[in-house]
Design an enzyme around this catalytic site. Structure first.
Site, PDB file in Angstrom:
ATOM      1  N   LYS A  82      13.144   0.330 -20.167  1.00 44.79           N
ATOM      2  CA  LYS A  82      13.027   0.095 -18.724  1.00 44.79           C
ATOM      3  C   LYS A  82      12.003   1.000 -18.044  1.00 44.79           C
ATOM      4  O   LYS A  82      10.820   0.716 -18.091  1.00 44.79           O
ATOM      5  CB  LYS A  82      14.403   0.202 -18.072  1.00 44.79           C
ATOM      6  CG  LYS A  82      15.384  -0.843 -18.662  1.00 44.79           C
ATOM      7  CD  LYS A  82      16.600  -1.016 -17.830  1.00 44.79           C
ATOM      8  CE  LYS A  82      17.653  -1.904 -18.486  1.00 44.79           C
ATOM      9  NZ  LYS A  82      17.544  -3.321 -18.182  1.00 44.79           N
ATOM     10  N   TYR A 137      27.098  -1.771 -22.798  1.00 44.59           N
ATOM     11  CA  TYR A 137      26.254  -2.767 -23.461  1.00 44.59           C
ATOM     12  C   TYR A 137      25.059  -2.045 -24.062  1.00 44.59           C
ATOM     13  O   TYR A 137      24.420  -1.235 -23.388  1.00 44.59           O
ATOM     14  CB  TYR A 137      25.802  -3.803 -22.434  1.00 44.59           C
ATOM     15  CG  TYR A 137      24.783  -4.801 -22.934  1.00 44.59           C
ATOM     16  CD1 TYR A 137      25.153  -5.843 -23.789  1.00 44.59           C
ATOM     17  CD2 TYR A 137      23.448  -4.720 -22.545  1.00 44.59           C
ATOM     18  CE1 TYR A 137      24.220  -6.760 -24.249  1.00 44.59           C
ATOM     19  CE2 TYR A 137      22.511  -5.641 -22.988  1.00 44.59           C
ATOM     20  CZ  TYR A 137      22.906  -6.658 -23.837  1.00 44.59           C
ATOM     21  OH  TYR A 137      21.975  -7.568 -24.269  1.00 44.59           O
ATOM     22  N   ASP A 196      22.830   6.208 -24.931  1.00 50.15           N
ATOM     23  CA  ASP A 196      21.998   5.057 -24.598  1.00 50.15           C
ATOM     24  C   ASP A 196      21.569   5.216 -23.143  1.00 50.15           C
ATOM     25  O   ASP A 196      22.313   4.886 -22.218  1.00 50.15           O
ATOM     26  CB  ASP A 196      22.805   3.770 -24.817  1.00 50.15           C
ATOM     27  CG  ASP A 196      22.000   2.532 -24.429  1.00 50.15           C
ATOM     28  OD1 ASP A 196      20.927   2.682 -23.808  1.00 50.15           O
ATOM     29  OD2 ASP A 196      22.459   1.422 -24.733  1.00 50.15           O
TER      30      ASP A 196
HETATM   31  N1  HOZ Z   1      20.170  -6.831 -19.799  1.00 54.70           N
HETATM   32  C1  HOZ Z   1      20.151  -7.119 -18.390  1.00 54.70           C
HETATM   33  C2  HOZ Z   1      21.501  -7.054 -17.832  1.00 54.70           C
HETATM   34  N2  HOZ Z   1      22.109  -5.785 -17.931  1.00 54.70           N
HETATM   35  C3  HOZ Z   1      19.565  -8.452 -18.089  1.00 54.70           C
HETATM   36  C4  HOZ Z   1      18.118  -8.488 -18.318  1.00 54.70           C
HETATM   37  C5  HOZ Z   1      17.412  -9.673 -17.704  1.00 54.70           C
HETATM   38  O1  HOZ Z   1      17.988 -10.711 -17.503  1.00 54.70           O
HETATM   39  O2  HOZ Z   1      16.245  -9.519 -17.424  1.00 54.70           O
END
Ligand code: HOZ
Length: 426
Positions: free
Chosen positions: A265, A142, A237
């Site tokens: 992050k 993703y 990524d």
């Molecule tokens: N993109 C996150 C899952 N891989 C979720 C981010 C969120 O809900 O804070």
């Protein structure tokens, strides 16, 4: 009615699904999402005052545990001087230098506000720098929710994919080729067929959005070679893995050097920050130097940068990543032993401060294998643990995160809860 339920009901009236990011809605595990009131160290407290050991860690950023005093202090000090200027600051230089010093493949870096922005911009940069249109991504990896990346595999190996979201026109993804993670042969075939049209290969070098899936020996090295041979750019990524699995991300652990890296992050220390960077000659294609446009009002936000800089400084303490990896190992080994004693089919794996839990015989190596795990058993385990004060990601397809505050006592408390939880699954 619990306050969590009350809030969820109320949230659903003004927020789609009651949440601002789908996985938070607990749809794949059922039940009521916990509304978090506060967090400290390895713990979060919900609005009903229940305390949980947290293995979500804000989906990665909370590597120092929640509300680390030095990070909070840096944020407070920065905030006093103003929240956003839309003009350059010294802090941006400091964090760019800190990132480039630590990750040598990143000779220049541009800050954005999220991982999605970072990957979307990296793809545009790769296309602009190569003058090519096609991209290769992998099923289960993703890279944020930009249109051209919300794609799943088509019916044949070399067909272009199908959108995974409504609202993404087929025309927008006609240049995205989706292949199986860890299938180097498929990438080779794709390059043979479309070599001169492929701008880049984008990969989570350790996948963290289909649970945790590591690359097989030679996979990343093979991608590197194919990209170099065909004049395509390799994008790692590392939004999730950057400063999470080790001091230089996966590239530091494997020695495989991408042309472009995306981060987010951890580099924001809990505040909204993303970044993309790489070879200087490639980065020079970005405006205002080059013709690839990219911009953002809150890019390089001074408060967020202060949180990120302080976090990066604290991560540089000697032995930090060894200790982090050790705690993750204790967790996954302990869980595996307890599942084994209870007779539950279970496997687990970790790398640095990231881990995966799988209700399957073996650790998976592809999206197909991850998808074959027993999701219903995961759902039951999730709730058994939640009831006992342990908060894992509310989805069988997400990695988990350990922070430096998950000490032996916290891990032991998790394993004690797991012993009972596993025994109730059989
Ligand atoms: N993109 C996150 C899952 N891989 C979720 C981010 C969120 O809900 O804070």
């Amino acid at each position: 009615m619990s306050r969590n339920s009350e809030l969820f009901e109320r949230a659903c009236k003004t927020i789609p699904g009651g949440v601002n990011s789908p996985v938070r809605a607990f749809r794949s595990v059922g039940g009521t999402p916990r509304f978090i009131k506060r967090a400290n160290g390895p713990y979060v407290w919900d609005e009903d005052d229940a305390k949980y050991i947290d293995y979500v860690g804000s989906w990665g950023p909370a590597i120092l545990g929640h509300a680390h005093p030095e990070v909070i202090k840096a944020v407070q000090e920065a905030a006093v001087n103003g929240l956003s200027f839309g003009a350059p600051t010294e802090g941006e230089i400091l964090i760019a230098e800190a990132i480039c010093e630590r990750i040598p493949s990143m000779e220049k870096v541009r800050l954005v506000s999220s991982g999605t922005e970072a990957t979307m911009s990296a793809i545009r940069l790769a296309r602009g720098a190569t003058g090519r249109s096609k991209i290769i991504k992998f099923e289960g990896c993703y890279h944020g929710h930009a249109d051209s990346l919300l794609v799943k595999a088509g019916s044949g190996m070399l067909t272009f994919g199908n959108p995974t979201s409504s609202g993404v026109p087929l025309e927008f993804i006609q240049h995205t080729l989706v292949l199986d993670f860890n299938d180097l042969q498929a990438v080779e075939t794709a390059f043979t067929e479309y070599g001169k049209e492929i701008a880049c290969v984008i990969v989570e070098p350790v996948a963290g959005n289909m649970n945790l899936v590591k690359p097989k020996a030679g996979f990343l090295e093979g991608l590197r070679k194919l990209c170099s041979d065909h004049g395509a750019l390799l994008i790692f990524d590392e939004v999730m893995t950057g400063f999470r699995v080790g001091p230089q991300g996966v590239q530091g652990l494997t020695g495989v050097t991408p042309d472009i890296t995306t981060l987010a992050k951890v580099i924001g220390g809990g505040m909204p920050v993303g970044a993309f960077g790489g070879r200087a000659d490639v980065m020079e294609h970005i405006a205002p130097v080059g013709a690839v446009y990219q911009a953002g009002t809150l890019s390089g936000n001074p408060v967020a940068v202060a949180a990120g800089l302080t976090t990066l400084r604290l991560l540089s303490e000697p032995g930090f990543y060894d200790r982090l990896a050790e705690q993750s190992k204790k967790l996954v080994q302990g869980l595996t032993e307890r599942a084994g004693s209870a007779g539950v089919l279970f496997a687990a794996d970790s790398i640095g401060g990231m881990f995966g839990l799988y209700f399957s015989l073996e650790v998976p190596t592809s999206f197909e294998e991850v998808s074959a795990a027993d999701v219903d058993l995961f759902r039951r385990f999730f709730h058994e643990m939640l009831e006992r004060g342990v908060y894992f990601a509310p989805s069988a397809f997400e990695a988990g995160f350990v922070s430096s505050t998950h000490d032996d006592e916290v891990i032991q408390a998790t394993l004690d809860a797991a012993e009972i939880a596993f025994s109730r699954l059989v």
